[in-house]
Write a protein that holds these residues in place. Structure first.
Motif, mmCIF file in Angstrom:
data_model
loop_
_atom_site.group_PDB
_atom_site.id
_atom_site.type_symbol
_atom_site.label_atom_id
_atom_site.label_comp_id
_atom_site.label_asym_id
_atom_site.label_seq_id
_atom_site.Cartn_x
_atom_site.Cartn_y
_atom_site.Cartn_z
ATOM 1 N N PRO A 24 0.820 -1.212 0.000
ATOM 2 C CA PRO A 24 0.000 0.000 0.000
ATOM 3 C C PRO A 24 0.855 1.264 0.000
ATOM 4 C CG PRO A 24 -0.761 -1.558 1.661
ATOM 5 C CD PRO A 24 0.553 -2.064 1.161
ATOM 6 N N THR A 25 0.441 2.231 -0.790
ATOM 7 C CA THR A 25 1.071 3.549 -0.776
ATOM 8 C C THR A 25 0.419 4.367 0.336
ATOM 9 O OG1 THR A 25 1.503 3.506 -3.137
ATOM 10 C CG2 THR A 25 1.397 5.661 -2.106
ATOM 11 N N PRO A 26 1.190 4.914 1.259
ATOM 12 C CA PRO A 26 0.562 5.661 2.347
ATOM 13 C C PRO A 26 -0.308 6.828 1.896
ATOM 14 C CG PRO A 26 2.809 5.143 2.936
ATOM 15 C CD PRO A 26 2.637 4.749 1.494
ATOM 16 N N LEU A 27 0.129 7.576 0.864
ATOM 17 C CA LEU A 27 -0.539 8.840 0.571
ATOM 18 C C LEU A 27 -0.609 9.117 -0.918
ATOM 19 C CD1 LEU A 27 -1.659 11.597 1.538
ATOM 20 C CD2 LEU A 27 0.703 12.396 1.658
ATOM 21 N N THR A 28 -1.810 9.454 -1.392
ATOM 22 C CA THR A 28 -2.003 9.864 -2.778
ATOM 23 C C THR A 28 -2.755 11.187 -2.794
ATOM 24 O OG1 THR A 28 -2.026 7.611 -3.655
ATOM 25 C CG2 THR A 28 -3.142 9.273 -4.957
ATOM 26 N N THR A 29 -2.316 12.121 -3.621
ATOM 27 C CA THR A 29 -3.008 13.402 -3.764
ATOM 28 C C THR A 29 -3.787 13.419 -5.077
ATOM 29 O OG1 THR A 29 -1.144 14.486 -4.885
ATOM 30 C CG2 THR A 29 -1.182 14.573 -2.486
ATOM 31 N N LEU A 30 -4.912 14.117 -5.078
ATOM 32 C CA LEU A 30 -5.758 14.192 -6.268
ATOM 33 C C LEU A 30 -5.736 15.601 -6.844
ATOM 34 C CD1 LEU A 30 -7.908 12.777 -8.113
ATOM 35 C CD2 LEU A 30 -9.641 13.755 -6.587
ATOM 36 N N GLY A 31 -5.233 15.729 -8.079
ATOM 37 C CA GLY A 31 -5.284 17.000 -8.786
ATOM 38 C C GLY A 31 -4.456 18.093 -8.148
ATOM 39 N N ASN A 32 -4.751 19.345 -8.565
ATOM 40 C CA ASN A 32 -4.086 20.539 -8.046
ATOM 41 C C ASN A 32 -2.571 20.454 -8.193
ATOM 42 O OD1 ASN A 32 -3.659 22.239 -4.883
ATOM 43 N ND2 ASN A 32 -4.034 23.136 -6.867
ATOM 44 N N LEU A 33 -2.125 20.047 -9.402
ATOM 45 C CA LEU A 33 -0.706 20.067 -9.722
ATOM 46 C C LEU A 33 -0.448 21.278 -10.607
ATOM 47 C CD1 LEU A 33 0.014 16.306 -10.539
ATOM 48 C CD2 LEU A 33 0.218 17.501 -8.353
ATOM 49 N N CYS A 34 0.428 22.153 -10.176
ATOM 50 C CA CYS A 34 0.691 23.347 -10.963
ATOM 51 C C CYS A 34 2.144 23.783 -10.764
ATOM 52 C CB CYS A 34 -0.254 24.490 -10.566
ATOM 53 S SG CYS A 34 -0.078 25.043 -8.853
ATOM 54 N N VAL A 35 2.581 24.655 -11.632
ATOM 55 C CA VAL A 35 3.899 25.270 -11.485
ATOM 56 C C VAL A 35 3.687 26.704 -11.013
ATOM 57 C CG1 VAL A 35 5.977 26.054 -12.679
ATOM 58 C CG2 VAL A 35 4.986 23.831 -13.242
ATOM 59 N N ASP A 36 4.285 27.044 -9.879
ATOM 60 C CA ASP A 36 4.233 28.417 -9.385
ATOM 61 C C ASP A 36 5.341 29.230 -10.051
ATOM 62 O OD1 ASP A 36 2.163 27.800 -7.688
ATOM 63 O OD2 ASP A 36 3.395 27.680 -5.880
ATOM 64 N N ILE A 37 4.980 30.409 -10.542
ATOM 65 C CA ILE A 37 5.970 31.369 -11.024
ATOM 66 C C ILE A 37 6.039 32.471 -9.974
ATOM 67 C CG2 ILE A 37 6.716 32.829 -12.923
ATOM 68 C CD1 ILE A 37 6.365 29.930 -13.740
ATOM 69 N N VAL A 38 7.115 32.487 -9.202
ATOM 70 C CA VAL A 38 7.217 33.382 -8.051
ATOM 71 C C VAL A 38 8.008 34.628 -8.448
ATOM 72 C CG1 VAL A 38 7.868 33.563 -5.631
ATOM 73 C CG2 VAL A 38 7.214 31.333 -6.576
ATOM 74 N N LEU A 39 7.335 35.781 -8.413
ATOM 75 C CA LEU A 39 7.964 37.022 -8.853
ATOM 76 C C LEU A 39 7.782 38.132 -7.820
ATOM 77 C CD1 LEU A 39 6.744 37.171 -12.579
ATOM 78 C CD2 LEU A 39 8.979 36.391 -11.757
ATOM 79 N N ASN A 40 8.790 38.934 -7.641
ATOM 80 C CA ASN A 40 8.660 40.160 -6.855
ATOM 81 C C ASN A 40 8.131 41.258 -7.776
ATOM 82 O OD1 ASN A 40 9.744 39.305 -4.270
ATOM 83 N ND2 ASN A 40 11.716 39.154 -5.308
ATOM 84 N N VAL A 41 7.094 41.942 -7.331
ATOM 85 C CA VAL A 41 6.461 42.977 -8.157
ATOM 86 C C VAL A 41 6.305 44.253 -7.344
ATOM 87 C CG1 VAL A 41 5.229 41.335 -9.638
ATOM 88 C CG2 VAL A 41 4.168 42.125 -7.516
ATOM 89 N N PRO A 42 6.265 45.421 -8.010
ATOM 90 C CA PRO A 42 6.107 46.680 -7.274
ATOM 91 C C PRO A 42 4.744 46.796 -6.610
ATOM 92 C CG PRO A 42 6.078 47.050 -9.648
ATOM 93 C CD PRO A 42 6.506 45.639 -9.450
ATOM 94 N N LYS A 43 3.715 46.206 -7.235
ATOM 95 C CA LYS A 43 2.383 46.204 -6.617
ATOM 96 C C LYS A 43 1.618 44.969 -7.071
ATOM 97 C CE LYS A 43 0.282 49.224 -10.137
ATOM 98 N NZ LYS A 43 -0.486 50.467 -10.350
ATOM 99 N N LEU A 44 0.660 44.554 -6.244
ATOM 100 C CA LEU A 44 -0.105 43.339 -6.517
ATOM 101 C C LEU A 44 -1.114 43.568 -7.643
ATOM 102 C CD1 LEU A 44 -0.740 42.050 -2.893
ATOM 103 C CD2 LEU A 44 1.040 41.349 -4.504
ATOM 104 N N PRO A 45 -1.630 42.498 -8.268
ATOM 105 C CA PRO A 45 -2.590 42.641 -9.368
ATOM 106 C C PRO A 45 -3.825 43.428 -8.943
ATOM 107 C CG PRO A 45 -1.870 40.364 -9.162
ATOM 108 C CD PRO A 45 -1.334 41.093 -7.969
ATOM 109 N N PRO A 46 -4.412 44.175 -9.856
ATOM 110 C CA PRO A 46 -5.612 44.955 -9.530
ATOM 111 C C PRO A 46 -6.797 44.030 -9.249
ATOM 112 C CG PRO A 46 -5.164 45.023 -11.893
ATOM 113 C CD PRO A 46 -3.992 44.360 -11.254
ATOM 114 N N PRO A 47 -7.786 44.484 -8.478
ATOM 115 C CA PRO A 47 -8.926 43.623 -8.118
ATOM 116 C C PRO A 47 -9.883 43.363 -9.282
ATOM 117 C CG PRO A 47 -9.188 45.823 -7.182
ATOM 118 C CD PRO A 47 -7.817 45.776 -7.756
ATOM 119 N N ASP A 48 -10.029 44.309 -10.193
ATOM 120 C CA ASP A 48 -10.954 44.124 -11.304
ATOM 121 C C ASP A 48 -10.539 42.923 -12.157
ATOM 122 O OD1 ASP A 48 -13.152 45.371 -13.162
ATOM 123 O OD2 ASP A 48 -11.434 44.946 -14.467
#
Length: 425
Positions: A24-48
């Motif tokens: 038995p495999t102790p742990l399996t995750t379902l979905g939610n696999l993504c690549v994060d692109i981590v960037l420093n920005v002067p300001k966060l994205p606008p709400p609109d």
């Protein structure tokens, strides 16, 4: 498409005429696999929403250097679990482009297997809907975070073309002790596919862990399919993991312990409800007991990935049948060790940092806050709390469990895992 970053035990073909029982495999995750692109920005994205979409399109037009890429989503949880010595499989979809290969390589390097979601699909591999999901993690000068991905700008899940579970996915679920799902999985997978995984896990006796996250609130007001899938997950999960705000949002009850007890009442299979309270620690609620553990004092650098790391350690405690207070203690330590680093993915807690934090044994105890939580008439047989002091509680007051005792029980297990990882295969 079926991929294996590491051939999972029990999923590889045995030699002819040498049948064996899959491990038995102790742990399996379902979905939610993504690549994060981590960037420093002067300001966060606008709400609109339209402005945010234009902002993301500008970022996507010039792909950043690979040094800014990181494994994200459920990879955080799987990596933290693998570092604790658990054998992990990630079920999900990645495309054939450079981002997908990056994600597979990261999982492989961490010793995590991968199973693709679908065997057959009519979607062209060059189609945008087939590409690996990217999440832009944007950090401003005040260390505030903003997140955006293409899933934010569509009513349909990113991989809406998926319709069923492959036989390989079913095999992975069947051979696992735990199937972990979170609310962000709905950004990628259709509700019907998630429900199919839930029903199959219940059918084959695989324990179900569910962390609705911030998506719990939107799902509860979503489409009939989303509401039905959320209800199924809340009712059928063995372990529910929520922040105190998320527990209140789903139950309308402010006190996190009372909210957890209500979720237990509504559940069919629910054994544990765990409430995460950040720097104030965590609470594990069963039908007959309440266990509390303060957080460890740490120098917080970045909280991204802390919740995912915490869940990995809860799974570790669940699989090893550890006492509730011990499970919370190691989960708080793993979450705290992640907060001491920068970002998630490969930056989540290392075993060395967890051991160091537990040895320091510096708790952020807040007796006044705990007393407020326990002030209500709570119908339970036992209340326990992790503490540096050992005090026998009175009615509706906790019996204190010695931190020194818990650490002395946990450290040998962690050090053994550490030694095993250093021994070459």
């Amino acid at each position: 498409m079926v991929m294996f970053a590491v051939a999972p035990e029990g999923l590889t073909s045995p030699r002819p005429n040498t049948p064996r029982t899959p491990t038995p495999t102790p742990l399996t995750t379902l979905g939610n696999l993504c690549v994060d692109i981590v960037l420093n920005v002067p300001k966060l994205p606008p709400p609109d929403v339209h402005d945010r979409k234009a902002y993301m399109d500008r970022l996507s037009a010039s792909p950043p250097d690979k040094q800014y890429w990181e494994a994200g989503g459920n990879c955080n949880m799987a990596i933290a679990a693998a570092r604790l010595g658990l054998h992990c499989i990630a079920i999900g979809h990645v495309g054939n482009e450079v981002y997908g290969q990056f994600l597979v390589d990261v999982l492989h390097d961490e010793g995590i297997g991968m199973v693709g979601m679908c065997e057959n699909t009519n979607v062209e591999s060059a189609s945008a809907s087939y590409e690996t999901l990217l999440c832009w993690v944007l950090v401003d000068s005040l260390q505030r975070h903003g997140f955006c991905s293409r899933a934010d700008f569509s009513k349909d899940p990113a991989f809406s073309w998926m319709s069923k579970l492959s036989e390989q996915v079913k095999t992975a679920i069947k051979q696992s002790k735990i199937l972990f799902c979170n609310g962000y999985g709905f950004d990628e997978l259709p509700p019907g596919v998630i429900v199919s995984a839930v029903e199959y896990a219940v059918e084959v006796g695989t324990a179900l862990f569910f962390d609705p996250g911030p998506r719990g609130k939107s799902l509860s007001a979503g489409t009939p399919e989303e509401r039905g899938a959320l209800s199924q997950l809340l009712r059928m999960s063995d372990v529910l993991l929520l922040t105190s705000d998320e527990a209140e949002s789903l139950t309308g009850i402010e006190n996190p312990i009372s909210a957890g007890q209500e979720l237990l009442k509504q559940g069919v299979h629910t054994k544990w409800v765990i409430v995460k309270m950040g720097p104030r620690g965590s609470i594990l609620i069963t039908r007959s007991s309440i266990s509390c553990a303060p957080a460890f004092k740490v120098n917080v650098i970045d909280t991204v990935g802390c919740g995912d790391s915490f869940v990995a350690a809860i799974a570790y405690g669940f699989i090893h049948n550890m006492p509730a207070v011990n499970t919370l203690a190691i989960a708080n330590a793993v979450g705290g060790a992640t907060a001491m680093g920068c970002g998630a993915g490969r930056n989540v807690a290392t075993l060395e940092k967890v051991i160091e934090l537990m040895k320091a044994s510096n708790l952020n105890e807040d007796d006044e806050f705990l007393d407020e939580l326990l002030d209500e008439n709570l119908d339970v047989q036992a209340i326990k709390s992790l503490s540096k002091l050992v005090i026998n509680g009175s009615e509706n007051q906790p019996n204190c469990v010695s931190l020194q005792k818990v650490v002395s029980e946990l450290l040998p297990k962690l050090k053994l895992t550490q030694l095993q990882k250093k021994v070459p295969c």
